[in-house]
Design an enzyme around this catalytic site. Structure first.
Site, PDB file in Angstrom:
ATOM      1  N   ASP A 385      -1.136  -3.816  -4.884  1.00  0.00           N
ATOM      2  CA  ASP A 385      -0.074  -2.751  -4.795  1.00  0.00           C
ATOM      3  C   ASP A 385      -0.940  -1.708  -4.958  1.00  0.00           C
ATOM      4  O   ASP A 385      -1.742  -1.058  -5.651  1.00  0.00           O
ATOM      5  CB  ASP A 385       0.962  -2.948  -6.001  1.00  0.00           C
ATOM      6  N   GLU A 414      -1.974  -3.432   0.042  1.00  0.00           N
ATOM      7  CA  GLU A 414      -0.811  -2.791   0.471  1.00  0.00           C
ATOM      8  C   GLU A 414      -1.163  -1.220   0.726  1.00  0.00           C
ATOM      9  O   GLU A 414      -0.653  -0.293  -0.057  1.00  0.00           O
ATOM     10  CB  GLU A 414       0.493  -2.803  -0.408  1.00  0.00           C
TER      11      GLU A 414
END
EC number: 2.4.99.16
Length: 672
Positions: A385, A414
């Protein structure tokens, strides 16, 4: 060995060799260089490859299309760190052969070519010695006989016949005489397992898999109920299921539905607000089950041919154990409070970002421990993330250390961020990267975007997600069901790796407000059970199209490639066309997609025949993998797409037999 000859522009090369380039098991990696020297003597080059474990091989490179260029194809068959170097060398036999042939063509005969005969014989003597040392008696006899003929009697044609024969040329190509050998710089290639390049991802929230109770209220799911969603993903042809964070969720500043700051007592909060009194990044949410239950889910998924990818989100809820045990890991404001996360205009009052500059060694050791914990439970893929908000050197160190002992572990970044950051993180070890595909909707934007990816193909691999829990693009909000089919077709055929977030197959399209890319009733803040079977039975599901796309991708190695992506011209900007070729099999696929989800689009497709291995005037039969229809095509072809019946042609093109023979002959020069 010396630096007598020049070796320039070696490819692949990432950041001048600071970082390894990327490949995957089974890929045929193109190697190229520019080699040159003064004068007219013949020059050649060798590719020297070292495999993981230390075994080396040397093969002669082929001349390229441009002067002074050489190339070779390197098939990689095991994961790990490979290396290669280019060696340039003067080719005395080719120099002699060229010179004496020209002199003979000019009418010179044996009476003036005595020195030339002896020069050639001496080169062959060297080759005989090499063959004898290698124990290859037949080759030694062949070369020795050619040398004897040069020193014998007769006219020029008679004395040179053996030396200029195809048999002698082949013998010297197999083990050439090399002079003035110049050794180039060693370059590294990290080879991942195949799934780093080719994979189909399906994202779902385990807590939303519990269905409804008798009153129609959502029931919190568990790792056991998640097995049904694994089955669903496997049925659709996906081979990776990505789970958002499965850890305990903080209670302090917990978010309510639709990101409100006033949660109800039964609101479940955001799974990215990690940590509570129940534990942190190495714990599982008690409502999902136990660590052993999670291990069981991983094993069950493996039995279904599906891998579990786990979210690695390096941030904390205010009540995460790290906040109490290591307050020095966070940024403290002048008023004494720890700063929460912000991405204006978004605010994340339930999340503390980590400050990696306060105790880098302590943070690194703890994150490495966490990753090792999950790999010990069978996790081999991490979706990371927001890695672009953490130091690049941290990721380089962490990923390198994990792969040192577990080379099959993959990391997906990401990284919805600027190109320098996206590609910079990829260079530092990330196996795949999210991209800006979601926002590329016009033909011009898609072509420019993909050409940028191709320019960085040795350092970064894209994973094209159609949507995420954070991203509901305007095109999906306004384009109707056909737009979902269009975006899936583009993602699945442009990129070897692609993914969807659960609900995409149900055409979920409602934003929380006009102009927002956030979903209404976002699953980030509440349970969202879904009845996939009922939707498909009612004909209100994209599931059949997703199955078809993943089936076609598995059946066609061309769609598992990125390097060979090539765009073709269509005289209608609402239609995009591109092809891919698999170098190993010759499999060739052409995809034609409409970009208009509301109306009919038609036009003339102009094929770049050379890119497909055909002459401009060739004709061939093609098969549409979507409809099963067959067409007879040439360089110009009429195409028509109706979004309510078919948004794409995915066409299998037979490889040109002559082009296939050239390719296979070329590939056989690179052997272990």
């Amino acid at each position: 060995m010396n630096d007598r000859l020049a070796i320039d522009e070696v490819r692949p090369l990432v950041s001048c060799g600071r970082f390894p380039s990327k490949s995957v098991v089974g890929e045929i990696l193109p190697i190229s260089a520019v080699v040159w020297r003064e004068g007219h003597d013949a020059l050649s080059a060798s590719l020297v490859v070292r495999r993981p474990g230390g075994l080396s091989s040397r093969t002669t490179m082929e001349p390229g299309a441009e002067p002074d260029t050489v190339h070779a194809l390197l098939p990689t068959d095991v994961p790990g760190m490979w290396s290669f170097r280019v060696e340039a060398w003067s080719d005395p036999f080719a120099t002699w052969r060229s010179g004496i042939t020209k002199k003979m063509d000019a009418g010179q005969d044996a009476d003036v070519l005595g020195n030339e005969f002896e020069v050639g014989a001496r080169v062959l003597d060297l080759a005989v010695t090499r063959a004898t040392t290698a124990g290859e008696a037949d080759r030694a006899d062949l070369l020795s006989g050619a040398a004897d003929a040069l020193r014998g009697d007769g006219d020029a044609a008679t004395r040179t016949e053996r030396a200029l024969s195809a048999e002698v040329a082949a013998a010297l190509a197999a083990d050439p005489v090399r002079e003035l050998v110049t050794v180039g710089q060693t370059h590294r290639v990290w080879v991942d397992r195949r799934e780093a390049q080719f994979s189909s991802w399906y994202e779902f929230f385990p807590r939303s898999t519990g269905g409804w109770d008798a009153e129609g209220r959502p029931v919190h799911g568990t790792f056991t109920t998640s097995r049904a969603y694994v089955d669903h993903a496997a049925d659709l042809g996906f081979d990776v299921v990505y789970l958002p964070p499965i850890h305990p969720i903080g209670e302090i500043n917990r978010k309510g539905r639709n990101n409100t700051l006033t949660p109800d007592p039964d609101d479940v909060g955001s799974p990215w607000a990690i940590g509570s009194r129940d534990g942190g990044h190495d714990a599982v949410h008690p409502d999902l089950g136990t660590t052993e239950d999670f291990r069981g889910l991983v094993e069950y998924a493996g039995e279904r041919g599906v891998e579990v990818a786990l979210d690695l989100a390096l941030q904390c809820a205010p009540d995460h154990p790290w906040a109490a045990e290591h307050p020095e890991w966070f940024t403290v404001l002048p008023d004494g409070h720890i700063a929460y996360a912000e991405n204006p205009p978004k605010k994340y009052q339930d999340i503390y970002p980590i400050n990696f500059d306060t105790d880098p060694e302590g943070i690194y050791a703890e994150v490495l421990r966490v990753v090792r914990h999950w790999t010990s439970l069978g996790v081999r893929i991490f979706r990371v993330d927001n890695p672009h908000t953490k130091p690049a050197d941290f990721w380089n160190r962490l990923i390198s250390e994990v792969k040192r002992t577990e080379p099959d572990v993959l990391f997906l970044a990401e990284a919805f961020t600027r190109p320098a950051r996206l590609f910079g993180l990829a260079k530092r070890g990330f196996s795949q990267s999210y991209t800006y595909f979601t926002w590329k909707t016009t033909r011009a934007d898609l072509v420019e975007f993909c050409e940028q990816l191709l320019a960085h193909v040795d350092e970064a691999r894209p994973n094209m997600f159609t949507n995420t829990p954070d991203i509901l693009h305007e095109s999906l909000q306004r384009g109707g069901p056909a737009m979902f089919a269009i975006r899936a077709a583009l993602a699945a055929t442009l990129s070897p790796a692609w993914g969807v977030y659960s609900g995409f197959e149900l055409y979920e399209w409602q934003p929380v407000t006009d102009g927002s890319e956030e979903y209404l009733d976002s699953e980030k803040y509440e349970l969202r059970p879904r009845d996939f079977a009922a939707a498909e039975a009612a004909g209100q599901s994209l599931a059949p199209w997703l199955r078809a796309l993943n089936r076609i991708r598995r059946e066609h190695p061309a769609l598992q490639q990125l390097r060979t992506l090539h765009f073709h011209d269509v005289d209608n900007d609402q239609i995009i066309a591109y092809s891919k070729v698999d170098p190993a099999t010759g499999d060739t696929v052409l995809t034609v997609v409409t970009l208009d989800s509301l109306g009919i689009q038609e036009g003339t497709l102009h094929l770049d025949m050379a890119a497909l291995g055909y002459d401009d005037d060739a004709r061939f039969s093609v098969r549409d993998e979507v409809s099963g229809n067959e067409f007879h095509w040439g360089s110009s072809n009429y195409v028509r797409l109706e979004p309510w019946s078919a948004v794409a042609h995915i066409v299998s093109i037979p490889p040109c037999p002559e082009a296939r023979r050239v390719e296979l002959s070329y590939r056989t020069h690179t052997v272990d």
